[in-house]
Structures are given as structure tokens and as C-alpha cells.
Design a protein around this motif. Structure first.
Motif, PDB file in Angstrom:
ATOM      1  N   ARG A  91      31.985  29.087  48.179  1.00 58.34           N
ATOM      2  CA  ARG A  91      32.436  28.702  46.838  1.00 58.34           C
ATOM      3  C   ARG A  91      31.463  29.185  45.768  1.00 58.34           C
ATOM      4  O   ARG A  91      31.872  29.675  44.710  1.00 58.34           O
ATOM      5  CB  ARG A  91      32.606  27.191  46.760  1.00 58.34           C
ATOM      6  N   ALA A  92      30.175  29.044  46.015  1.00 62.72           N
ATOM      7  CA  ALA A  92      29.180  29.499  45.044  1.00 62.72           C
ATOM      8  C   ALA A  92      29.267  31.013  44.856  1.00 62.72           C
ATOM      9  O   ALA A  92      29.160  31.514  43.737  1.00 62.72           O
ATOM     10  CB  ALA A  92      27.774  29.102  45.499  1.00 62.72           C
ATOM     11  N   LEU A  93      29.469  31.737  45.943  1.00 60.96           N
ATOM     12  CA  LEU A  93      29.619  33.188  45.840  1.00 60.96           C
ATOM     13  C   LEU A  93      30.860  33.537  45.037  1.00 60.96           C
ATOM     14  O   LEU A  93      30.836  34.441  44.193  1.00 60.96           O
ATOM     15  CB  LEU A  93      29.689  33.824  47.230  1.00 60.96           C
ATOM     16  N   LEU A 146      31.008  35.887  41.679  1.00 60.22           N
ATOM     17  CA  LEU A 146      31.903  37.044  41.552  1.00 60.22           C
ATOM     18  C   LEU A 146      32.849  36.881  40.372  1.00 60.22           C
ATOM     19  O   LEU A 146      33.142  37.852  39.664  1.00 60.22           O
ATOM     20  CB  LEU A 146      32.675  37.269  42.854  1.00 60.22           C
ATOM     21  N   LYS A 147      33.331  35.656  40.142  1.00 62.27           N
ATOM     22  CA  LYS A 147      34.206  35.390  38.988  1.00 62.27           C
ATOM     23  C   LYS A 147      33.458  35.657  37.694  1.00 62.27           C
ATOM     24  O   LYS A 147      33.964  36.314  36.781  1.00 62.27           O
ATOM     25  CB  LYS A 147      34.698  33.939  39.049  1.00 62.27           C
ATOM     26  N   SER A 148      32.239  35.181  37.615  1.00 63.27           N
ATOM     27  CA  SER A 148      31.422  35.380  36.420  1.00 63.27           C
ATOM     28  C   SER A 148      31.172  36.869  36.162  1.00 63.27           C
ATOM     29  O   SER A 148      31.297  37.354  35.030  1.00 63.27           O
ATOM     30  CB  SER A 148      30.092  34.641  36.578  1.00 63.27           C
ATOM     31  N   TRP A 149      30.822  37.604  37.216  1.00 60.06           N
ATOM     32  CA  TRP A 149      30.567  39.043  37.057  1.00 60.06           C
ATOM     33  C   TRP A 149      31.837  39.792  36.655  1.00 60.06           C
ATOM     34  O   TRP A 149      31.791  40.703  35.841  1.00 60.06           O
ATOM     35  CB  TRP A 149      29.999  39.623  38.337  1.00 60.06           C
ATOM     36  N   TYR A 191      39.550  39.499  38.330  1.00 58.40           N
ATOM     37  CA  TYR A 191      38.703  38.804  39.306  1.00 58.40           C
ATOM     38  C   TYR A 191      38.718  39.515  40.651  1.00 58.40           C
ATOM     39  O   TYR A 191      39.766  39.862  41.174  1.00 58.40           O
ATOM     40  CB  TYR A 191      39.180  37.363  39.467  1.00 58.40           C
ATOM     41  N   GLN A 192      37.542  39.739  41.179  1.00 56.40           N
ATOM     42  CA  GLN A 192      37.371  40.344  42.498  1.00 56.40           C
ATOM     43  C   GLN A 192      36.698  39.311  43.395  1.00 56.40           C
ATOM     44  O   GLN A 192      35.576  38.893  43.121  1.00 56.40           O
ATOM     45  CB  GLN A 192      36.474  41.589  42.400  1.00 56.40           C
ATOM     46  N   ASN A 193      37.379  38.908  44.463  1.00 54.44           N
ATOM     47  CA  ASN A 193      36.754  37.967  45.392  1.00 54.44           C
ATOM     48  C   ASN A 193      36.121  38.731  46.547  1.00 54.44           C
ATOM     49  O   ASN A 193      36.244  39.954  46.640  1.00 54.44           O
ATOM     50  CB  ASN A 193      37.748  36.907  45.881  1.00 54.44           C
ATOM     51  N   ALA A 194      35.433  38.015  47.424  1.00 53.78           N
ATOM     52  CA  ALA A 194      34.738  38.671  48.541  1.00 53.78           C
ATOM     53  C   ALA A 194      35.711  39.441  49.420  1.00 53.78           C
ATOM     54  O   ALA A 194      35.398  40.531  49.902  1.00 53.78           O
ATOM     55  CB  ALA A 194      33.968  37.641  49.355  1.00 53.78           C
ATOM     56  N   HIS A 195      36.905  38.902  49.615  1.00 55.29           N
ATOM     57  CA  HIS A 195      37.876  39.603  50.451  1.00 55.29           C
ATOM     58  C   HIS A 195      38.346  40.894  49.789  1.00 55.29           C
ATOM     59  O   HIS A 195      38.651  41.869  50.471  1.00 55.29           O
ATOM     60  CB  HIS A 195      39.057  38.700  50.801  1.00 55.29           C
TER      61      HIS A 195
END
Length: 131
Positions: A67-69, A73-76, A84-88
Motif C-alpha cells: 500500500r505504501a508503495l 507511485l500515485k504521488s510520482w 497512475y502507474q501501479n507496480a503491476h
């Protein structure tokens, strides 16, 4: 430049996997470890043995969670003015780049640690002008 890690995927009775990384990743990891040691002198770490920790004031030194990651990523993504780019998303992009660079479905399967070739199918599909 390898490690054995405990995974959460235990349905295959293999809770541990061996991972490998590049020279570039190794250099970045060394820089982070040096930075982390410096930060430990200036702030309290709630989990000092965690490899990756949060640095925000209220959560400093806590283990970096999924969740923190996602929040980072949302902030960046917001700061960069991109969707929005998530880890996946990054994982999917990596699989796609493997194929664009000449890799095969089995290459994607092995690099992304899929248990079957069918799991790699979405990554090898070409879109639009790539076809």
C-alpha cells in the motif's frame, strides 16, 4: 547478486525463490544501503532490519508495504502529469519490453517467475502498430 526470498505464493509448496539482479541494480542497492545507514543516524527506525522502509515523517523506518508503495507511485504519477502507474503496470511493461526486444513467451515466463506459459500470454500480445 542473488538472494533467496520468502514469497507469499505458497500454493505450489515453494515459499522460497531465488532472485537475481543486474550490476546496475546491485549498485543502486548498495547506494540505498549506505543512505539507509546515514538516515538511521538522523531518525528513529521502527523496523531497523527491514531492507526497504518508509521515509515519511509519521511512518519513518516502518517496513515498506504494498500500500505504501502504491501511494508513492500515485504521488510520482501525479507529479509527472501521467496516468497512475501501479507496480503491476511496471511488471506488465517489463514483460512487453522483453517480447519487443526479441524475447519469447518462455523468456517472459522465466523472467517474471510465472508458473505456466499461459500466465505469460497477456504480456506477449502486441497492440496497434506493433502487430
Amino acid at each position: 547478486m542473488k538472494a533467496i526470498i520468502k514469497t507469499e505464493k505458497t500454493r505450489y509448496n515453494n515459499a522460497f525463490e531465488q532472485i537475481f539482479w543486474s550490476d546496475e541494480t546491485n549498485d543502486a542497492l548498495k547506494r540505498w544501503l549506505e543512505k539507509r545507514e546515514h538516515l538511521k543516524k538522523t531518525m528513529h527506525f521502527k523496523e531497523p532490519d527491514a531492507l526497504f522502509t518508509r521515509l515519511a515523517q509519521w511512518y519513518a523506518g516502518e517496513r515498506l508495504t504494498n500500500r505504501a508503495l502504491a501511494e508513492v507511485l500515485k504521488s510520482w504519477s501525479d507529479r509527472a502529469g501521467i496516468p497512475y502507474q501501479n507496480a503491476h503496470s511496471y511488471r506488465h511493461g517489463t514483460g512487453h519490453r522483453i517480447v519487443k526486444g526479441g524475447g519469447s513467451g518462455p523468456d517472459v515466463m522465466n523472467i517474471l517467475r510465472h508458473k505456466s506459459l499461459a500466465s505469460s500470454t497477456p504480456y506477449v500480445k502486441m497492440h496497434g502498430t506493433e502487430v
